[in-house]
Design a protein around this motif. Structure first.
Motif, PDB file in Angstrom:
ATOM      1  N   ILE A   1       0.847  -1.187   0.000  1.00  0.00           N
ATOM      2  CA  ILE A   1       0.000   0.000   0.000  1.00  0.00           C
ATOM      3  C   ILE A   1       0.888   1.243   0.000  1.00  0.00           C
ATOM      4  O   ILE A   1       1.915   1.279   0.674  1.00  0.00           O
ATOM      5  CB  ILE A   1      -0.962   0.004   1.220  1.00  0.00           C
ATOM      6  CG1 ILE A   1      -1.994   1.135   1.114  1.00  0.00           C
ATOM      7  CG2 ILE A   1      -0.189   0.101   2.531  1.00  0.00           C
ATOM      8  CD1 ILE A   1      -3.088   1.077   2.174  1.00  0.00           C
ATOM      9  N   HIS A   2       0.534   2.221  -0.773  1.00  0.00           N
ATOM     10  CA  HIS A   2       1.186   3.525  -0.799  1.00  0.00           C
ATOM     11  C   HIS A   2       2.709   3.459  -0.856  1.00  0.00           C
ATOM     12  O   HIS A   2       3.419   4.107  -0.095  1.00  0.00           O
ATOM     13  CB  HIS A   2       0.720   4.360   0.405  1.00  0.00           C
ATOM     14  CG  HIS A   2      -0.740   4.669   0.351  1.00  0.00           C
ATOM     15  ND1 HIS A   2      -1.566   4.625   1.459  1.00  0.00           N
ATOM     16  CD2 HIS A   2      -1.548   5.001  -0.697  1.00  0.00           C
ATOM     17  CE1 HIS A   2      -2.803   4.912   1.099  1.00  0.00           C
ATOM     18  NE2 HIS A   2      -2.819   5.148  -0.202  1.00  0.00           N
ATOM     19  N   GLY A   3       3.206   2.628  -1.767  1.00  0.00           N
ATOM     20  CA  GLY A   3       4.639   2.590  -2.049  1.00  0.00           C
ATOM     21  C   GLY A   3       5.467   1.727  -1.124  1.00  0.00           C
ATOM     22  O   GLY A   3       6.697   1.710  -1.220  1.00  0.00           O
ATOM     23  N   MET A   4       4.828   0.996  -0.201  1.00  0.00           N
ATOM     24  CA  MET A   4       5.587   0.184   0.766  1.00  0.00           C
ATOM     25  C   MET A   4       5.007  -1.216   0.884  1.00  0.00           C
ATOM     26  O   MET A   4       3.811  -1.438   0.690  1.00  0.00           O
ATOM     27  CB  MET A   4       5.571   0.855   2.144  1.00  0.00           C
ATOM     28  CG  MET A   4       4.171   1.017   2.706  1.00  0.00           C
ATOM     29  SD  MET A   4       4.102   1.762   4.362  1.00  0.00           S
ATOM     30  CE  MET A   4       2.317   2.018   4.508  1.00  0.00           C
ATOM     31  N   ASN A   5       5.875  -2.160   1.226  1.00  0.00           N
ATOM     32  CA  ASN A   5       5.447  -3.497   1.595  1.00  0.00           C
ATOM     33  C   ASN A   5       5.306  -3.529   3.115  1.00  0.00           C
ATOM     34  O   ASN A   5       6.256  -3.216   3.837  1.00  0.00           O
ATOM     35  CB  ASN A   5       6.480  -4.532   1.142  1.00  0.00           C
ATOM     36  CG  ASN A   5       6.560  -4.621  -0.364  1.00  0.00           C
ATOM     37  OD1 ASN A   5       5.621  -5.078  -1.007  1.00  0.00           O
ATOM     38  ND2 ASN A   5       7.667  -4.167  -0.934  1.00  0.00           N
ATOM     39  N   THR A   6       4.124  -3.895   3.580  1.00  0.00           N
ATOM     40  CA  THR A   6       3.880  -3.871   5.025  1.00  0.00           C
ATOM     41  C   THR A   6       2.714  -4.797   5.345  1.00  0.00           C
ATOM     42  O   THR A   6       2.304  -5.612   4.501  1.00  0.00           O
ATOM     43  CB  THR A   6       3.606  -2.427   5.502  1.00  0.00           C
ATOM     44  OG1 THR A   6       3.518  -2.406   6.921  1.00  0.00           O
ATOM     45  CG2 THR A   6       2.340  -1.849   4.896  1.00  0.00           C
TER      46      THR A   6
END
Length: 405
Positions: free
Chosen positions: A292-297
């Protein structure tokens, strides 16, 4: 609870060269955003080691924000709970009313260094928007804030504050009309105008370097609290507590204590109306690895990978993801992530208001609620610090309606 896990967690105290905290983080971006985000990363890497930048930032922290913020012994609340001493880190006393001003001043200073004319951001509860508008007004930049329509209505006082400070507020009507959609909208606008604009993310989320950069600007909270409690009590606390949405106030407090195995750390997620359905935003409890929103989390997501609808009584916590360092600290076992539901947060809001004469933000009320619960289970010779991340002026009309006042 923090014992042998501390050594394992050390690998996620700082991001690696690719912006990853263990399995989480990175910068997964569309091609047209790779260069502008790389520009921010390079500028921040230089600013970290620039005495002039750091001196200007800390001067503003002291002379404009009013740091250090107070570490307050909540004696009345402690007596009522009947257990451990409860201390509150009073970020609500900062200029603009919350912890958000800490990283906003840092980000706007960086934008000026890059020669940008404008800053753009998302906001949920409005505190990040107010803080960014404040910093932009002080330092002479234009400011544009995107905010979900639900939150525009719910947090109307903060909308007025942003406008009075000269910011353009853009209501977002897409999807769930809350924080996730505000982030989407702000990113889309930034992508079309990044030459003169810097995106100022409001939490420890997004593509690298934002999770590290926002944490570093917020780390003043934990550094102060660590020093203050030792001055007052002669030792470290037994436990520290902060609410977690994206997680900026929590990482700000936690960072200084991560290496102290004797300090238990608690991040309190919004349990909303209960974890059995989807009327919550408890990413750590119910989420899974995603993007989400440019990150892996960790993300609350549907079967197709799209973010799930979320809910919290606190607008600043209703986000379907979480900062990647939080996800890594959970996996490493260094931080205990728990939940607090809407009812408990509302009760804590009222309790602190009537017991200590302090009206907390609904976001912060989640931390207060869990700190009280924890204190009852601890002895009178023990200490817990809760981060009071913001004040509740913005929430009084909404709470009055909920309480029938």
């Amino acid at each position: 609870m923090a014992d042998n896990n501390t050594q394992a967690a050390e690998s996620v105290f700082r991001a690696d060269t690719n912006g990853y905290f263990g399995a989480y983080g990175g910068a997964e971006l569309p091609p047209h955003l790779v260069a502008p985000i790389a520009e921010v990363r390079e500028a921040y890497a230089k600013a970290v080691n620039d005495p002039e930048f750091q001196a200007e930032f800390h001067d503003l922290m002291a002379k404009y924000v009013g740091r250090p913020s107070l570490l307050y012994y909540a004696e009345n609340l402690t007596k009522k709970m009947g257990g451990a001493k409860i201390y509150l880190k009073r970020e609500d006393l900062n200029h603009s009313g919350a912890h958000k001003i800490n990283h906003c001043l840092g980000e706007v200073l960086l934008a000026k260094r890059l020669g940008k004319k404008k800053v753009i951001a998302e906001t949920g509860a409005g505190q990040h928007g107010v803080a960014l508008a404040t910093a932009a007004a002080l330092l002479g930049l234009e400011c544009e804030i995107h905010m979900g329509e639900i939150d525009v209505e719910k947090q109307h006082p903060n909308v007025i504050r942003m406008q009075l400070l000269g910011a353009k507020v853009v209501p977002v009507s897409a999807g769930g009309r809350s924080l996730k959609e505000a982030v989407d909208s702000a990113f889309d606008t930034y992508a079309a105008d990044y030459q003169d604009t810097m995106f100022c993310i409001g939490s420890v989320v997004g593509p690298d370097p934002y999770p590290s950069m926002v944490r570093d600007f917020q780390s003043v909270v934990g550094k102060e609290a660590r020093q203050q409690i030792q001055e007052v009590e002669g030792r470290l606390p037994d436990a520290i507590v902060a609410c977690v949405g994206g997680g900026s106030n929590a990482m700000g407090l936690f960072d200084a204590f991560l290496g102290d195995a004797e300090v238990d750390i608690y991040g309190v997620e919004p349990g909303g109306e209960g974890l059995s359905g989807n009327r919550h935003a408890a990413t750590m409890a119910k989420g899974s690895a995603g993007f989400i929103h440019g990150m892996n989390t960790l993300v609350l997501q549907e079967e197709d990978g799209s973010p799930s609808p979320v809910h919290s009584i606190a607008s600043g916590l209703d986000y379907p993801g979480v900062g990647p360092q939080h996800a890594a600290l959970r996996d490493a076992g260094r931080v205990n992530y728990v939940t607090c539901d809407d009812r408990e947060a509302l009760e804590a809001f009222s309790e602190l208001s009537r017991t200590e004469g302090i009206i907390p933000a609904l976001e912060s009320s989640h931390a207060v609620a869990y700190a009280c619960k924890l204190a009852k289970e601890m002895g009178p010779d023990q200490i817990v610090i809760a981060n009071l991340s913001g004040r509740g002026d913005k929430d009084v009309d909404y709470v009055a309606e909920r309480l029938g006042l």
